[in-house]
Motif scaffolding. Structure first.
Motif, PDB file in Angstrom:
ATOM      1  N   SER A  41       1.905   4.480   1.733  1.00 41.46           N
ATOM      2  CA  SER A  41       1.800   4.922   2.727  1.00 41.46           C
ATOM      3  C   SER A  41       1.885   6.388   2.970  1.00 41.46           C
ATOM      4  CB  SER A  41       3.055   4.511   4.035  1.00 41.46           C
ATOM      5  OG  SER A  41       4.293   4.903   3.384  1.00 41.46           O
ATOM      6  N   ARG A  62      -8.242 -11.500   6.057  1.00 39.35           N
ATOM      7  CA  ARG A  62      -8.448 -11.145   4.497  1.00 39.35           C
ATOM      8  C   ARG A  62      -9.464 -11.934   4.010  1.00 39.35           C
ATOM      9  NH1 ARG A  62      -2.284 -12.162   3.215  1.00 39.35           N
ATOM     10  NH2 ARG A  62      -3.212 -13.939   2.261  1.00 39.35           N
ATOM     11  N   PHE A  98      -1.105   3.576   6.325  1.00 38.45           N
ATOM     12  CA  PHE A  98      -1.792   3.641   5.064  1.00 38.45           C
ATOM     13  C   PHE A  98      -3.236   4.375   4.942  1.00 38.45           C
ATOM     14  CE2 PHE A  98      -2.767  -0.719   5.492  1.00 38.45           C
ATOM     15  CZ  PHE A  98      -3.803  -0.698   5.095  1.00 38.45           C
ATOM     16  N   THR A  99      -3.685   4.832   3.919  1.00 39.44           N
ATOM     17  CA  THR A  99      -4.827   5.458   3.718  1.00 39.44           C
ATOM     18  C   THR A  99      -5.344   4.746   2.519  1.00 39.44           C
ATOM     19  OG1 THR A  99      -4.032   7.469   4.953  1.00 39.44           O
ATOM     20  CG2 THR A  99      -6.081   7.592   3.373  1.00 39.44           C
ATOM     21  N   SER A 100      -6.766   4.296   2.721  1.00 42.40           N
ATOM     22  CA  SER A 100      -7.449   4.223   1.532  1.00 42.40           C
ATOM     23  C   SER A 100      -8.437   5.120   1.301  1.00 42.40           C
ATOM     24  CB  SER A 100      -8.436   2.820   1.878  1.00 42.40           C
ATOM     25  OG  SER A 100      -9.238   3.147   2.723  1.00 42.40           O
ATOM     26  N   ALA A 101      -9.388   5.289   0.258  1.00 37.50           N
ATOM     27  CA  ALA A 101     -10.280   6.331  -0.169  1.00 37.50           C
ATOM     28  C   ALA A 101     -10.836   6.713   1.174  1.00 37.50           C
ATOM     29  CB  ALA A 101     -11.324   5.812  -1.086  1.00 37.50           C
ATOM     30  N   THR A 146     -10.622   5.385   4.724  1.00 37.74           N
ATOM     31  CA  THR A 146     -10.077   5.120   6.029  1.00 37.74           C
ATOM     32  C   THR A 146      -8.570   5.303   5.770  1.00 37.74           C
ATOM     33  OG1 THR A 146     -11.847   3.482   6.347  1.00 37.74           O
ATOM     34  CG2 THR A 146      -9.814   3.073   7.793  1.00 37.74           C
ATOM     35  N   THR A 147      -7.995   5.645   7.147  1.00 39.15           N
ATOM     36  CA  THR A 147      -6.658   5.791   7.614  1.00 39.15           C
ATOM     37  C   THR A 147      -6.581   4.626   8.494  1.00 39.15           C
ATOM     38  OG1 THR A 147      -6.827   7.991   7.211  1.00 39.15           O
ATOM     39  CG2 THR A 147      -4.920   7.164   8.396  1.00 39.15           C
ATOM     40  N   TYR A 148      -5.533   3.723   7.983  1.00 42.33           N
ATOM     41  CA  TYR A 148      -5.093   2.591   8.933  1.00 42.33           C
ATOM     42  C   TYR A 148      -3.912   2.750   9.844  1.00 42.33           C
ATOM     43  CZ  TYR A 148      -8.475  -0.043   6.292  1.00 42.33           C
ATOM     44  OH  TYR A 148      -9.488  -0.559   5.777  1.00 42.33           O
ATOM     45  N   TYR A 196      -4.999  -1.332  12.357  1.00 43.38           N
ATOM     46  CA  TYR A 196      -4.694  -2.172  11.181  1.00 43.38           C
ATOM     47  C   TYR A 196      -4.597  -3.686  11.790  1.00 43.38           C
ATOM     48  CZ  TYR A 196      -2.244  -4.872   7.608  1.00 43.38           C
ATOM     49  OH  TYR A 196      -2.069  -5.891   6.830  1.00 43.38           O
ATOM     50  N   PHE A 210       0.731  -1.136   0.142  1.00 38.63           N
ATOM     51  CA  PHE A 210      -0.153  -0.146   0.000  1.00 38.63           C
ATOM     52  C   PHE A 210       0.880   1.284  -0.107  1.00 38.63           C
ATOM     53  CE2 PHE A 210      -2.301  -3.346   2.314  1.00 38.63           C
ATOM     54  CZ  PHE A 210      -3.529  -3.338   1.555  1.00 38.63           C
TER      55      PHE A 210
END
Length: 181
Positions: free
Chosen positions: A22, A133, A97-100, A102-104, A53, A20
């Motif tokens: 970061s 997963r 890391f960050t998804s659209a 959420t920030t993990y 996470y 991912f």
């Protein structure tokens, strides 16, 4: 023990950054009481959604039967324990890391003179689970080991025979959704 936690955190950071993008250079932040806890593994702060996470809290609305025979909301139990850790330890979190949406993050909590992985604490106490997963494997295998140890000790929610791993409930819901299509 401290060296193992540092190594585990370093491995987690390497594992996550391999797959991912970061937020390099992101400063850590302190998770203080007053944030809006959403679940036993996530919260909203400054208009942003954060999630630990590798952790899966009990799902809200899922239940377990306590020792007195009363049905209790498992998600509320996970949420209460996260709230207690935030209140009592004021964890420091680092963005992984960050998804659209959420920030993990990975967070560490001060317990006495030790800094401990908040995810480890939640899972070891039996009030959260190792996230799984879509392929059924753990997101972060060391957390699955911690979960098995908590299960073997009947820690936290594991002491109640009808507690179901959230991954099982989520997989069943995905299966039902596919069957309905």
């Amino acid at each position: 023990m401290k060296i193992q936690a540092v190594i585990r955190t370093a491995i987690l950071a390497i594992t996550v950054s391999a797959g991912f993008s970061s937020e390099a250079g992101s400063a850590s932040f302190t998770l203080l009481p007053g944030v809006t806890l959403e679940t036993g593994d996530s919260w909203t702060m400054d208009g942003r959604h954060y999630r630990l996470y590798g952790v899966q809290a009990c799902l809200r609305g899922s239940t377990y039967t306590d020792r007195s025979g009363k049905r209790r909301d498992c998600g509320e139990a996970s949420l209460a324990v996260l709230g207690a850790y935030v209140r009592d330890t004021r964890p420091t979190c680092a963005v992984l890391f960050t998804s659209a949406a959420t920030t993990y993050v990975a967070c560490s909590a001060s317990v006495g003179s030790d800094r401990l992985d908040l995810a480890d604490l939640l899972i070891a106490s039996g009030f959260a689970f190792a996230a799984v997963r879509a392929d059924g494997l753990p997101q972060y295998p060391p957390y699955a080991v911690v979960e098995q140890m908590a299960r073997d000790r009947n820690a936290g929610l594991w002491q109640f025979g009808d507690v179901q791993h959230p991954a099982f409930l989520l997989a069943r819901a995905r299966q039902a959704k596919r069957g309905a299509q």
